[in-house]
Scaffold this motif. Sequence first.
Motif, PDB file in Angstrom:
ATOM      1  N   LEU A 136       0.869  -1.175   0.000  1.00  0.00           N
ATOM      2  CA  LEU A 136       0.000   0.000   0.000  1.00  0.00           C
ATOM      3  C   LEU A 136       0.909   1.229   0.000  1.00  0.00           C
ATOM      4  O   LEU A 136       1.655   1.449   0.955  1.00  0.00           O
ATOM      5  CB  LEU A 136      -0.921   0.008   1.224  1.00  0.00           C
ATOM      6  N   LEU A 137       0.866   1.984  -1.087  1.00  0.00           N
ATOM      7  CA  LEU A 137       1.662   3.205  -1.222  1.00  0.00           C
ATOM      8  C   LEU A 137       0.748   4.391  -0.956  1.00  0.00           C
ATOM      9  O   LEU A 137      -0.208   4.620  -1.700  1.00  0.00           O
ATOM     10  CB  LEU A 137       2.261   3.294  -2.635  1.00  0.00           C
ATOM     11  N   ILE A 138       1.029   5.123   0.119  1.00  0.00           N
ATOM     12  CA  ILE A 138       0.217   6.296   0.472  1.00  0.00           C
ATOM     13  C   ILE A 138       1.047   7.534   0.155  1.00  0.00           C
ATOM     14  O   ILE A 138       1.985   7.867   0.869  1.00  0.00           O
ATOM     15  CB  ILE A 138      -0.199   6.266   1.958  1.00  0.00           C
ATOM     16  N   GLU A 139       0.683   8.170  -0.944  1.00  0.00           N
ATOM     17  CA  GLU A 139       1.484   9.271  -1.493  1.00  0.00           C
ATOM     18  C   GLU A 139       0.567  10.195  -2.275  1.00  0.00           C
ATOM     19  O   GLU A 139      -0.223   9.729  -3.097  1.00  0.00           O
ATOM     20  CB  GLU A 139       2.572   8.681  -2.404  1.00  0.00           C
ATOM     21  N   ASP A 140       0.663  11.504  -2.038  1.00  0.00           N
ATOM     22  CA  ASP A 140      -0.210  12.453  -2.733  1.00  0.00           C
ATOM     23  C   ASP A 140       0.430  13.080  -3.970  1.00  0.00           C
ATOM     24  O   ASP A 140      -0.232  13.742  -4.744  1.00  0.00           O
ATOM     25  CB  ASP A 140      -0.685  13.559  -1.778  1.00  0.00           C
ATOM     26  N   ASN A 193      -4.063   9.796   0.042  1.00  0.00           N
ATOM     27  CA  ASN A 193      -4.000  10.416   1.364  1.00  0.00           C
ATOM     28  C   ASN A 193      -4.370   9.380   2.428  1.00  0.00           C
ATOM     29  O   ASN A 193      -4.820   8.279   2.105  1.00  0.00           O
ATOM     30  CB  ASN A 193      -4.909  11.653   1.442  1.00  0.00           C
ATOM     31  N   GLY A 194      -4.176   9.753   3.680  1.00  0.00           N
ATOM     32  CA  GLY A 194      -4.425   8.838   4.785  1.00  0.00           C
ATOM     33  C   GLY A 194      -5.878   8.423   4.903  1.00  0.00           C
ATOM     34  O   GLY A 194      -6.183   7.277   5.255  1.00  0.00           O
ATOM     35  N   GLU A 195      -6.794   9.325   4.583  1.00  0.00           N
ATOM     36  CA  GLU A 195      -8.221   9.017   4.646  1.00  0.00           C
ATOM     37  C   GLU A 195      -8.574   7.905   3.664  1.00  0.00           C
ATOM     38  O   GLU A 195      -9.272   6.952   4.001  1.00  0.00           O
ATOM     39  CB  GLU A 195      -9.026  10.273   4.305  1.00  0.00           C
ATOM     40  N   ASP A 196      -8.113   8.050   2.415  1.00  0.00           N
ATOM     41  CA  ASP A 196      -8.369   7.026   1.401  1.00  0.00           C
ATOM     42  C   ASP A 196      -7.746   5.695   1.822  1.00  0.00           C
ATOM     43  O   ASP A 196      -8.334   4.633   1.644  1.00  0.00           O
ATOM     44  CB  ASP A 196      -7.782   7.430   0.040  1.00  0.00           C
ATOM     45  N   ALA A 197      -6.544   5.763   2.383  1.00  0.00           N
ATOM     46  CA  ALA A 197      -5.849   4.549   2.819  1.00  0.00           C
ATOM     47  C   ALA A 197      -6.645   3.829   3.911  1.00  0.00           C
ATOM     48  O   ALA A 197      -6.780   2.613   3.886  1.00  0.00           O
ATOM     49  CB  ALA A 197      -4.451   4.890   3.320  1.00  0.00           C
ATOM     50  N   LEU A 219      -8.141   0.021   3.994  1.00  0.00           N
ATOM     51  CA  LEU A 219      -7.770  -0.905   5.072  1.00  0.00           C
ATOM     52  C   LEU A 219      -8.981  -1.453   5.834  1.00  0.00           C
ATOM     53  O   LEU A 219      -8.830  -2.325   6.680  1.00  0.00           O
ATOM     54  CB  LEU A 219      -6.800  -0.225   6.044  1.00  0.00           C
ATOM     55  N   GLU A 220     -10.175  -0.959   5.513  1.00  0.00           N
ATOM     56  CA  GLU A 220     -11.378  -1.498   6.149  1.00  0.00           C
ATOM     57  C   GLU A 220     -11.652  -2.922   5.697  1.00  0.00           C
ATOM     58  O   GLU A 220     -12.296  -3.693   6.392  1.00  0.00           O
ATOM     59  CB  GLU A 220     -12.592  -0.604   5.847  1.00  0.00           C
ATOM     60  N   ASP A 221     -11.154  -3.287   4.504  1.00  0.00           N
ATOM     61  CA  ASP A 221     -11.313  -4.649   3.997  1.00  0.00           C
ATOM     62  C   ASP A 221     -10.258  -5.533   4.665  1.00  0.00           C
ATOM     63  O   ASP A 221      -9.162  -5.695   4.165  1.00  0.00           O
ATOM     64  CB  ASP A 221     -11.158  -4.663   2.476  1.00  0.00           C
ATOM     65  N   ASN A 280       4.032  14.101   4.551  1.00  0.00           N
ATOM     66  CA  ASN A 280       3.391  15.374   4.236  1.00  0.00           C
ATOM     67  C   ASN A 280       2.258  15.186   3.244  1.00  0.00           C
ATOM     68  O   ASN A 280       2.484  15.146   2.042  1.00  0.00           O
ATOM     69  CB  ASN A 280       4.431  16.354   3.670  1.00  0.00           C
ATOM     70  N   MET A 281       1.043  15.034   3.789  1.00  0.00           N
ATOM     71  CA  MET A 281      -0.118  14.804   2.942  1.00  0.00           C
ATOM     72  C   MET A 281      -1.299  15.638   3.415  1.00  0.00           C
ATOM     73  O   MET A 281      -1.360  16.032   4.571  1.00  0.00           O
ATOM     74  CB  MET A 281      -0.524  13.334   2.998  1.00  0.00           C
ATOM     75  N   PRO A 282      -2.258  15.863   2.496  1.00  0.00           N
ATOM     76  CA  PRO A 282      -3.468  16.594   2.885  1.00  0.00           C
ATOM     77  C   PRO A 282      -4.395  15.720   3.728  1.00  0.00           C
ATOM     78  O   PRO A 282      -4.200  14.508   3.806  1.00  0.00           O
ATOM     79  CB  PRO A 282      -4.119  16.926   1.534  1.00  0.00           C
ATOM     80  N   LYS A 283      -5.393  16.322   4.325  1.00  0.00           N
ATOM     81  CA  LYS A 283      -6.416  15.662   5.143  1.00  0.00           C
ATOM     82  C   LYS A 283      -5.832  15.094   6.422  1.00  0.00           C
ATOM     83  O   LYS A 283      -5.882  15.708   7.463  1.00  0.00           O
ATOM     84  CB  LYS A 283      -7.198  14.606   4.356  1.00  0.00           C
ATOM     85  N   ILE A 284      -5.260  13.882   6.337  1.00  0.00           N
ATOM     86  CA  ILE A 284      -4.620  13.272   7.510  1.00  0.00           C
ATOM     87  C   ILE A 284      -3.140  13.168   7.179  1.00  0.00           C
ATOM     88  O   ILE A 284      -2.784  12.526   6.199  1.00  0.00           O
ATOM     89  CB  ILE A 284      -5.165  11.835   7.765  1.00  0.00           C
ATOM     90  N   ASN A 285      -2.276  13.788   7.975  1.00  0.00           N
ATOM     91  CA  ASN A 285      -0.849  13.668   7.662  1.00  0.00           C
ATOM     92  C   ASN A 285      -0.323  12.302   8.098  1.00  0.00           C
ATOM     93  O   ASN A 285      -1.031  11.515   8.721  1.00  0.00           O
ATOM     94  CB  ASN A 285      -0.038  14.840   8.251  1.00  0.00           C
ATOM     95  N   GLY A 286       0.913  12.024   7.744  1.00  0.00           N
ATOM     96  CA  GLY A 286       1.491  10.704   8.007  1.00  0.00           C
ATOM     97  C   GLY A 286       1.494  10.309   9.469  1.00  0.00           C
ATOM     98  O   GLY A 286       1.197   9.167   9.819  1.00  0.00           O
TER      99      GLY A 286
END
Length: 136
Positions: free
Chosen positions: A7-11, A37-41, A45-47, A60-66
């Motif tokens: 899972l690559l979390i990168e904006d 972003n962290g929200e999408d991640a 991860l709910e699955d 450094n990401m929008p919405k929820i930072n790392g």
Amino acid sequence: MKTLKILLIEDDMIEIMKFTRVISSLSLPHKIIEASNGEDALGLLEDKDNLPDIILLDLNMPKINGIEFLTILKNDKDLKYIPTIILTTSSNPRDLLACYEIGIAGYILKPLKYEEYASKIEKLLSYWSVNKFKDN
């Protein structure tokens, strides 16, 4: 060598393309799941039946930072065991310390040179593909 679900979390689209290019140029069979972003991640991860083997996380990401994402992840009984590696441009010692206090598996500074970046990613993925503690 085990095929990893990453899972690559990168904006940053350029960083995503760079990572994908490294995987493809090294002919690695790993499966990449992207979240911008962290929200999408967290949504992905709910699955619980389809969890990644490792998470690569930008700080450094929008919405929820790392760091916020890490805190949520490590407080979840099902997700806290997923090895999470920070892949960032931040060389701030406070970020590094905060991440290790929360519980990360590694902290990699994104080098500017593509060759260095490719080398770091190759070493990281070869390590985790042979040192995975569970089979999927």
